[in-house]
Design an enzyme around this catalytic site. Structure first.
Site, mmCIF file in Angstrom:
data_model
loop_
_atom_site.group_PDB
_atom_site.id
_atom_site.type_symbol
_atom_site.label_atom_id
_atom_site.label_comp_id
_atom_site.label_asym_id
_atom_site.label_seq_id
_atom_site.Cartn_x
_atom_site.Cartn_y
_atom_site.Cartn_z
ATOM 1 N N HIS A 40 -8.517 -2.160 24.482
ATOM 2 C CA HIS A 40 -9.329 -3.090 23.692
ATOM 3 C C HIS A 40 -8.389 -4.068 22.972
ATOM 4 O O HIS A 40 -7.547 -3.652 22.182
ATOM 5 C CB HIS A 40 -10.183 -2.314 22.687
ATOM 6 C CG HIS A 40 -11.128 -3.173 21.896
ATOM 7 N ND1 HIS A 40 -12.362 -3.563 22.374
ATOM 8 C CD2 HIS A 40 -11.009 -3.735 20.665
ATOM 9 C CE1 HIS A 40 -12.954 -4.321 21.473
ATOM 10 N NE2 HIS A 40 -12.161 -4.446 20.427
ATOM 11 N N ASP A 47 -7.981 -7.288 20.532
ATOM 12 C CA ASP A 47 -8.632 -8.091 19.503
ATOM 13 C C ASP A 47 -7.899 -9.412 19.314
ATOM 14 O O ASP A 47 -6.753 -9.441 18.874
ATOM 15 C CB ASP A 47 -8.646 -7.317 18.178
ATOM 16 C CG ASP A 47 -9.676 -6.209 18.179
ATOM 17 O OD1 ASP A 47 -10.826 -6.477 18.561
ATOM 18 O OD2 ASP A 47 -9.322 -5.072 17.808
ATOM 19 N N HIS A 75 -11.834 -8.820 23.131
ATOM 20 C CA HIS A 75 -12.807 -9.113 22.065
ATOM 21 C C HIS A 75 -12.352 -10.380 21.344
ATOM 22 O O HIS A 75 -11.365 -10.364 20.609
ATOM 23 C CB HIS A 75 -12.853 -7.890 21.130
ATOM 24 C CG HIS A 75 -13.741 -8.045 19.945
ATOM 25 N ND1 HIS A 75 -13.705 -7.164 18.886
ATOM 26 C CD2 HIS A 75 -14.692 -8.957 19.638
ATOM 27 C CE1 HIS A 75 -14.605 -7.527 17.979
ATOM 28 N NE2 HIS A 75 -15.202 -8.624 18.403
ATOM 29 N N PHE A 114 -9.669 -7.308 10.320
ATOM 30 C CA PHE A 114 -8.530 -6.438 10.046
ATOM 31 C C PHE A 114 -8.792 -5.036 10.580
ATOM 32 O O PHE A 114 -9.941 -4.587 10.560
ATOM 33 C CB PHE A 114 -8.269 -6.341 8.536
ATOM 34 C CG PHE A 114 -7.994 -7.671 7.892
ATOM 35 C CD1 PHE A 114 -6.713 -8.205 7.901
ATOM 36 C CD2 PHE A 114 -9.021 -8.397 7.312
ATOM 37 C CE1 PHE A 114 -6.461 -9.438 7.326
ATOM 38 C CE2 PHE A 114 -8.781 -9.639 6.734
ATOM 39 C CZ PHE A 114 -7.494 -10.164 6.745
ATOM 40 N N ASP A 167 -17.078 -0.846 17.201
ATOM 41 C CA ASP A 167 -15.723 -1.306 16.889
ATOM 42 C C ASP A 167 -15.530 -1.354 15.378
ATOM 43 O O ASP A 167 -16.194 -2.135 14.694
ATOM 44 C CB ASP A 167 -15.551 -2.705 17.508
ATOM 45 C CG ASP A 167 -14.114 -3.187 17.486
ATOM 46 O OD1 ASP A 167 -13.232 -2.426 17.043
ATOM 47 O OD2 ASP A 167 -13.886 -4.330 17.922
ATOM 48 N N GLY A 168 -14.618 -0.509 14.887
ATOM 49 C CA GLY A 168 -14.282 -0.535 13.475
ATOM 50 C C GLY A 168 -14.570 0.767 12.757
ATOM 51 O O GLY A 168 -15.720 1.200 12.708
ATOM 52 N N GLY A 169 -13.533 1.407 12.249
ATOM 53 C CA GLY A 169 -13.723 2.592 11.424
ATOM 54 C C GLY A 169 -14.144 3.841 12.163
ATOM 55 O O GLY A 169 -14.667 4.777 11.552
#
Ligand code: ZN
Length: 210
Positions: free
Chosen positions: A25, A27, A58, A135, A167-169
């Site tokens: 992935h 970013d 992404h 971030f 996506d994220g956390g």
């Protein structure tokens, strides 16, 4: 890969190659759509030479339609653009598929799932942002669970094959609940790369929900 150690990027890529992870992935941030700036096509093209798995790119950038050919040439298999970036998202998604790539659409935490209903068949991947993008290392927003369930319901009723990506956390602690809500693809950056044994962390993540 945003959370990888870029001073030893080759070794990080080899680790992913050898791990149970399915995709890379990537970013991409432009300092406009999101406050941060990450990396772009030249880095991705170099990574592609060493990587042996699907490239899931992404784009957290304004006017993503300007760069589709470049990302195709850099080796993208999936290109995901943000719903919030444009007036003509449907055209951009069509352009991604015309170039022979899989089309992804991302929605920020404030964008309702409902917005993608009319073109769900144009999307191979629906990326539900579980943090505000920009971030790595942020905490998962609990409102995401409901959005995953809504997305799953919409996709099932439409009879579409669209994958739901989160996506994220994402952590070892919340992965089971995310999968139970209906997610198909989990992005894990910090959880993997900040762990003492990243390959084992991937294995444990892959084992969740099995
Ligand atoms: Zn991402």
């Amino acid at each position: 890969m945003l959370s990888a150690d870029f001073m030893k990027l080759g070794a990080e890529i080899d680790m992913i190659n050898e791990s149970e992870a399915d995709w890379f992935h990537l970013d991409v941030m432009d300092g406009r759509f999101v406050p941060n700036i990450s990396y772009g096509m030249p880095i991705i093209a170099q990574m592609k030479k060493r990587a042996k798995k699907t490239f899931d790119v992404h784009l957290m950038v304004e006017d993503p339609e300007r760069y589709l050919v470049e990302f195709k040439n850099a080796g993208a298999d999936y290109v995901t653009v943000h719903y919030e970036t444009g007036y003509h998202i449907h055209r951009t998604l069509t352009a991604i598929r015309t170039l022979g790539m899989k089309a992804g659409l991302a929605i920020n935490p404030h964008t309702p799932v409902e917005m993608v209903r009319d073109f769900i068949h144009e999307i191979d991947l629906l990326l539900v942002m579980s943090i505000n993008p920009g971030f790595g290392g942020q905490k998962f927003l609990p409102l995401t669970y409901n959005k995953i369930r809504q997305a799953k319901d919409l996709i099932t009723k439409a009879g579409s094959n669209t994958l739901i990506e989160i996506d994220g956390g994402v952590t070892l602690e919340n992965a089971a609940e995310i999968i139970a809500a209906g997610a198909d693809v989990l992005v894990a950056g910090n959880t993997v790369f900040s762990s003492p044994d990243p390959k084992d962390t991937i294995k444990r993540l892959k084992g969740v929900g099995k």
